[in-house]
Design a protein around this motif. Sequence first.
Motif, short mmCIF file in Angstrom:
data_model
loop_
_atom_site.label_atom_id
_atom_site.label_comp_id
_atom_site.label_asym_id
_atom_site.label_seq_id
_atom_site.Cartn_x
_atom_site.Cartn_y
_atom_site.Cartn_z
N GLY A 179 0.83 -1.19 0.00
CA GLY A 179 0.00 0.00 0.00
C GLY A 179 0.87 1.24 0.00
O GLY A 179 1.95 1.26 0.59
N VAL A 180 0.39 2.25 -0.69
CA VAL A 180 1.04 3.55 -0.67
C VAL A 180 0.02 4.52 -0.08
O VAL A 180 -1.05 4.72 -0.66
N THR A 181 0.34 5.07 1.08
CA THR A 181 -0.57 5.97 1.77
C THR A 181 0.02 7.37 1.79
O THR A 181 1.15 7.56 2.23
N MET A 182 -0.75 8.32 1.26
CA MET A 182 -0.37 9.71 1.31
C MET A 182 -1.02 10.32 2.55
O MET A 182 -2.18 10.04 2.84
N VAL A 183 -0.26 11.12 3.28
CA VAL A 183 -0.70 11.62 4.58
C VAL A 183 -0.56 13.14 4.64
O VAL A 183 0.49 13.68 4.28
N PHE A 243 0.39 16.53 -0.42
CA PHE A 243 0.52 15.74 0.79
C PHE A 243 1.85 16.02 1.47
O PHE A 243 2.78 16.51 0.85
N ASP A 244 1.92 15.67 2.76
CA ASP A 244 3.15 15.88 3.55
C ASP A 244 4.05 14.66 3.57
O ASP A 244 5.27 14.80 3.62
N PHE A 245 3.45 13.45 3.56
CA PHE A 245 4.22 12.21 3.61
C PHE A 245 3.67 11.19 2.63
O PHE A 245 2.47 11.16 2.38
N VAL A 246 4.56 10.36 2.13
CA VAL A 246 4.18 9.16 1.40
C VAL A 246 4.73 8.00 2.22
O VAL A 246 5.91 7.95 2.54
N VAL A 247 3.84 7.07 2.56
CA VAL A 247 4.20 5.93 3.40
C VAL A 247 4.04 4.65 2.58
O VAL A 247 2.97 4.41 2.01
N ILE A 248 5.09 3.85 2.52
CA ILE A 248 5.04 2.56 1.83
C ILE A 248 4.78 1.50 2.90
O ILE A 248 5.56 1.35 3.85
N THR A 278 -4.40 14.65 9.53
CA THR A 278 -5.68 15.25 9.15
C THR A 278 -6.34 14.54 7.97
O THR A 278 -7.55 14.64 7.81
N LYS A 279 -5.56 13.83 7.16
CA LYS A 279 -6.13 13.20 5.97
C LYS A 279 -5.18 12.12 5.48
O LYS A 279 -3.96 12.26 5.56
N THR A 280 -5.76 11.03 4.97
CA THR A 280 -4.95 10.01 4.29
C THR A 280 -5.65 9.60 3.01
O THR A 280 -6.86 9.72 2.87
N GLN A 281 -4.85 9.11 2.08
CA GLN A 281 -5.36 8.52 0.85
C GLN A 281 -4.45 7.36 0.51
O GLN A 281 -3.23 7.51 0.49
N THR A 282 -5.04 6.19 0.24
CA THR A 282 -4.27 4.98 0.05
C THR A 282 -4.59 4.34 -1.28
O THR A 282 -5.75 4.26 -1.67
N VAL A 283 -3.54 3.87 -1.95
CA VAL A 283 -3.70 3.01 -3.12
C VAL A 283 -3.05 1.68 -2.77
O VAL A 283 -2.06 1.63 -2.05
#
Length: 76
Positions: free
Chosen positions: A4-8, A38-43, A66-71
Motif C-alpha cells: 500500500g502507498v498511503t499519502m498523509v 501531501f506531507d508524507f508518502v508511506v510505503i 488530518t487526511k490520508t489517501q491509500t492506493v
Amino acid sequence: MVIGVTMVNVSPGSEKSVYMKIKEMKNVRDVYHVFGEFDFVVIIEAPSLAELNKTVDSIRAIEGVTKTQTVVGAEI
C-alpha cells in the motif's frame, strides 16, 4: 503480500512527531517527506489486506494526521 502507498496530510508543526510515530509502526517499509498536496508518502508492506487496513487505521489515529489517501497493489 500486499503493498500500500498511503499519502498523509498533517497539521502544521506536527510533521516531526507524526513522522517518528509512523516510522516505528509495524508493516511500514518507508516514509518520505514530500512537498505538494501531501506531507508524507508511506510505503506499507503487509501480509494481507486486513493487516494493511489496520496499519492505515493506526496512521489515521495519530494526533496531527488530518487526511490520508491509500492506493493498494498486490505482487503478481
